[in-house]
Design a protein around this motif. Structure first.
Motif, short mmCIF file in Angstrom:
data_model
loop_
_atom_site.label_atom_id
_atom_site.label_comp_id
_atom_site.label_asym_id
_atom_site.label_seq_id
_atom_site.Cartn_x
_atom_site.Cartn_y
_atom_site.Cartn_z
N ALA A 200 126.12 45.38 55.08
CA ALA A 200 124.88 46.04 55.48
C ALA A 200 124.25 45.30 56.66
N GLY A 201 124.29 43.98 56.63
CA GLY A 201 123.75 43.19 57.74
C GLY A 201 124.52 43.44 59.03
N ASP A 202 125.85 43.54 58.92
CA ASP A 202 126.67 43.84 60.10
C ASP A 202 126.36 45.24 60.63
N ALA A 203 126.17 46.20 59.73
CA ALA A 203 125.87 47.58 60.14
C ALA A 203 124.51 47.65 60.85
N VAL A 204 123.51 47.01 60.30
CA VAL A 204 122.17 47.02 60.90
C VAL A 204 122.20 46.32 62.26
N ALA A 205 122.86 45.17 62.33
CA ALA A 205 122.95 44.42 63.59
C ALA A 205 123.68 45.23 64.66
N THR A 206 124.76 45.90 64.27
CA THR A 206 125.52 46.72 65.22
C THR A 206 124.68 47.88 65.72
N MET A 207 123.96 48.54 64.83
CA MET A 207 123.11 49.65 65.23
C MET A 207 122.03 49.19 66.22
N LEU A 208 121.39 48.07 65.93
CA LEU A 208 120.36 47.55 66.82
C LEU A 208 120.94 47.14 68.17
N ASP A 209 122.13 46.54 68.16
CA ASP A 209 122.80 46.19 69.42
C ASP A 209 123.10 47.42 70.25
N CYS A 210 123.55 48.49 69.60
CA CYS A 210 123.83 49.75 70.31
C CYS A 210 122.57 50.33 70.93
N VAL A 211 121.47 50.29 70.20
CA VAL A 211 120.19 50.81 70.71
C VAL A 211 119.74 49.99 71.92
N VAL A 212 119.82 48.67 71.82
CA VAL A 212 119.38 47.81 72.92
C VAL A 212 120.26 47.99 74.15
N SER A 213 121.57 48.06 73.96
CA SER A 213 122.46 48.22 75.11
C SER A 213 122.26 49.58 75.78
N ALA A 214 122.00 50.64 75.01
CA ALA A 214 121.73 51.95 75.59
C ALA A 214 120.44 51.92 76.40
N LEU A 215 119.40 51.27 75.88
CA LEU A 215 118.13 51.17 76.60
C LEU A 215 118.30 50.35 77.88
N ARG A 216 119.07 49.27 77.82
CA ARG A 216 119.30 48.46 79.01
C ARG A 216 120.01 49.24 80.10
N SER A 217 120.88 50.17 79.71
CA SER A 217 121.60 50.96 80.70
C SER A 217 120.78 52.16 81.18
N GLY A 218 119.56 52.32 80.65
CA GLY A 218 118.67 53.37 81.11
C GLY A 218 118.75 54.66 80.31
N GLN A 219 119.50 54.69 79.24
CA GLN A 219 119.63 55.89 78.41
C GLN A 219 118.50 55.96 77.40
N SER A 220 118.19 57.17 76.96
CA SER A 220 117.25 57.38 75.87
C SER A 220 118.01 57.36 74.56
N VAL A 221 117.35 56.92 73.50
CA VAL A 221 117.98 56.85 72.18
C VAL A 221 117.16 57.70 71.23
N GLY A 222 117.79 58.75 70.70
CA GLY A 222 117.14 59.62 69.74
C GLY A 222 117.49 59.20 68.33
N LEU A 223 116.50 58.99 67.51
CA LEU A 223 116.70 58.65 66.11
C LEU A 223 116.14 59.81 65.28
N PRO A 224 117.02 60.69 64.79
CA PRO A 224 116.56 61.90 64.09
C PRO A 224 115.59 61.59 62.94
N GLY A 225 114.50 62.33 62.93
CA GLY A 225 113.49 62.15 61.91
C GLY A 225 112.53 61.01 62.19
N LEU A 226 112.83 60.19 63.21
CA LEU A 226 111.99 59.04 63.52
C LEU A 226 111.33 59.21 64.89
N GLY A 227 112.15 59.40 65.94
CA GLY A 227 111.60 59.57 67.28
C GLY A 227 112.61 59.23 68.34
N THR A 228 112.14 59.07 69.56
CA THR A 228 113.00 58.80 70.71
C THR A 228 112.49 57.58 71.45
#
Length: 132
Positions: free
Chosen positions: A64-92
């Motif tokens: 679970a720790g690896d899954a959470v860390a991987t998800m957060l890394d993906c979100v951060v790398s997408a934001l760094r590259s200028g992409q938007s990240v949509g999290l269904p039910g939560l926001g963008t």
């Protein structure tokens, strides 16, 4: 009082503050444990998210720790590259450019120029906004 006496007198207070045993709430937080103390602060820590993911899935805490860390890394790398990240039910999450602007230094009331930059914006999903 000498300087060494002052620092020696302050040391127990600092260590007590770190352990959460000083002050009005300290004794109750120590009795409840650190998880309850964190829950009172209104903020959920990454370790608590990992615990919740492990409880609700068939993953152990390491997975679970690896899954959470991987998800957060993906979100951060997408934001760094200028992409938007949509999290269904939560926001963008998205990146927004800020313009150069003038400001005032609080201590001296001196006028300063704040340089242009980038910041993270969060737009709450309408489903979440409606359920709050």
């Amino acid at each position: 009082m000498t300087k060494s006496t002052k620092s020696a007198a302050k040391q127990p207070a600092r260590s007590a503050a770190r352990t959460g045993t000083s002050g009005r709430r300290g004794a109750t937080d120590a009795a409840r444990g650190t998880d309850a103390a964190r829950a009172d602060s209104g903020k959920i820590a990454k370790t608590q998210i990992i615990d919740m993911v492990a409880e609700r899935t068939s993953l152990n805490k390491k997975q679970a720790g690896d899954a959470v860390a991987t998800m957060l890394d993906c979100v951060v790398s997408a934001l760094r590259s200028g992409q938007s990240v949509g999290l269904p039910g939560l926001g963008t999450l998205s990146i927004a450019q800020t313009a150069e602007r003038s400001g005032v230094r609080p201590g001296t009331s001196e006028r300063i120029t704040i340089p242009a930059g980038r910041k993270v914006r969060f737009k709450v999903a309408t489903t979440l906004k409606g359920s709050l």
